[in-house]
Design an enzyme around this catalytic site. Structure first.
Site, short mmCIF file in Angstrom:
data_model
loop_
_atom_site.label_atom_id
_atom_site.label_comp_id
_atom_site.label_asym_id
_atom_site.label_seq_id
_atom_site.Cartn_x
_atom_site.Cartn_y
_atom_site.Cartn_z
N THR A 49 0.83 -1.21 0.00
CA THR A 49 0.00 0.00 0.00
C THR A 49 0.86 1.26 0.00
O THR A 49 0.43 2.31 -0.51
CB THR A 49 -0.96 0.01 1.20
N TYR A 112 -12.92 -2.03 4.11
CA TYR A 112 -14.25 -1.44 3.95
C TYR A 112 -15.40 -2.42 4.22
O TYR A 112 -16.37 -2.07 4.90
CB TYR A 112 -14.44 -0.80 2.56
N TYR A 138 -1.64 -9.64 6.06
CA TYR A 138 -1.30 -8.27 6.44
C TYR A 138 -2.46 -7.69 7.22
O TYR A 138 -3.53 -7.44 6.66
CB TYR A 138 -0.99 -7.45 5.19
N ARG A 143 -6.24 0.97 8.47
CA ARG A 143 -6.59 1.24 7.07
C ARG A 143 -7.80 0.42 6.62
O ARG A 143 -8.57 0.87 5.78
CB ARG A 143 -5.40 0.92 6.16
N LYS A 167 2.36 -9.86 8.41
CA LYS A 167 2.82 -8.51 8.73
C LYS A 167 1.76 -7.93 9.65
O LYS A 167 0.63 -7.69 9.25
CB LYS A 167 2.96 -7.67 7.46
N ILE A 209 8.52 -5.24 8.02
CA ILE A 209 8.31 -4.70 6.67
C ILE A 209 8.07 -3.22 6.87
O ILE A 209 7.04 -2.80 7.41
CB ILE A 209 7.15 -5.38 5.93
#
Length: 293
Positions: A49, A112, A138, A143, A167, A209
């Site tokens: 991202t 979302y 992840y 987010r 992650k 990361i």
């Protein structure tokens, strides 16, 4: 070889440089790849991202992946980011992306939609079956709007073949410790929070990361290696010098912060694709001041 061996240390969620006309700047991307590798990072994550992937076309993504393989030239492993909130489309993307030279696929939790924990589990189960390479989960609820709980991560790690690691960027130390306590031996757990990386490494994580390692690759990767060696006195000294940078990198948004740093270093143009915009002038001056120290 498990991901815990091949991806131990610092991975860089590399930015996608753009020209002032908005096209992918492949010349700058080559310079950035060489800068990162020269300064000691262990691997590169392309199309995360931080690479502004929501604004990239499918053809641009394929071109970036192939270009990255070419310029990395097997010097370090490459992980490819492929995610989304439409499970079947993500599976198709995985099947159609050039992954022969990839070590793993990093895939963010669906955003979302806010799926239940069972929905998250089944989403990754489908991706694991579709992928020719191990999947790195992840978890980034800031987010995506939904946290993947430790119990779900551990269920995936223990029950689903081809789930190779996570992650973890939930900013939750207790959740990290729960995963580290009960993970299977093969399962890679890396930090996705630069500012918490050192204490998370102390708890037993395998690496990071990182966004910061785009612009501070030597210092950040040295901090991670020193932590993995158990020398937390030295690691803290290195980490303390980067605390201000961590704040500046994420004060407004990512990757505006890291692109401002890289622009000041002369590596890329300070250009982002809408709806992302560059840092405000006030923060940009603080970035300049930090780099002059």
């Amino acid at each position: 070889m498990s991901l815990r061996t091949s991806l131990r240390g610092t991975g860089v969620a590399i930015v996608t440089p753009f020209t002032t006309t908005g096209k992918v700047d492949f010349s700058a991307l080559e310079s950035l790849i060489n800068f990162i590798i020269k300064n000691g990072v262990e691997y590169i994550v392309t199309l995360g991202t931080t690479g502004e992937t929501p604004t990239l076309s499918k053809s641009e993504k394929i071109d970036i992946v192939n270009f990255t393989y070419e310029k990395v030239d097997s010097r370090v492993p490459v992980v490819v980011g492929i995610g989304g909130n439409n499970t079947l489309e993500v599976a198709k993307d995985i099947e159609s992306m050039p992954l022969e030279k990839a070590t793993a696929v990093l895939s963010a939790c669906p955003y979302y939609n806010k799926p239940t924990q069972e929905g998250i589990f089944q989403h990754y189960q489908v991706l694991a079956k579709a992928s020719p390479k191990p999947i790195i989960l992840y978890n980034v609820p800031g987010r995506t709007g939904r946290n993947m709980e430790a119990s779900t991560t551990l269920r995936l790690a223990h029950e689903v073949p081809n789930i190779g690691g996570i992650k973890e960027a939930a900013n939750n130390m207790v959740q990290c410790m729960q995963m580290l306590k009960d993970r299977p031996d093969h399962f890679l757990i890396v930090s996705g929070d630069d500012d918490l990386a050192m204490p998370q490494l102390a708890c037993g994580m395998d690496g990071v990361i990182s966004v910061a390692a785009n612009c501070l690759p030597r210092k950040f990767s040295d901090m991670v290696r020193t932590s993995l060696e158990g020398d937390f006195v030295k690691a803290k000294e290195l980490n303390d010098t980067m605390l201000e940078a961590y704040h500046l990198l994420f004060a407004e948004n990512n990757p505006a912060g890291v692109k401002a740093f890289l622009s000041e270093l002369g590596l890329i143009e300070n250009y982002l694709r809408l709806p992302m915009v560059p840092l405000t002038d006030q923060l940009r001056e603080k970035v300049k001041a930090y780099l002059l120290k």
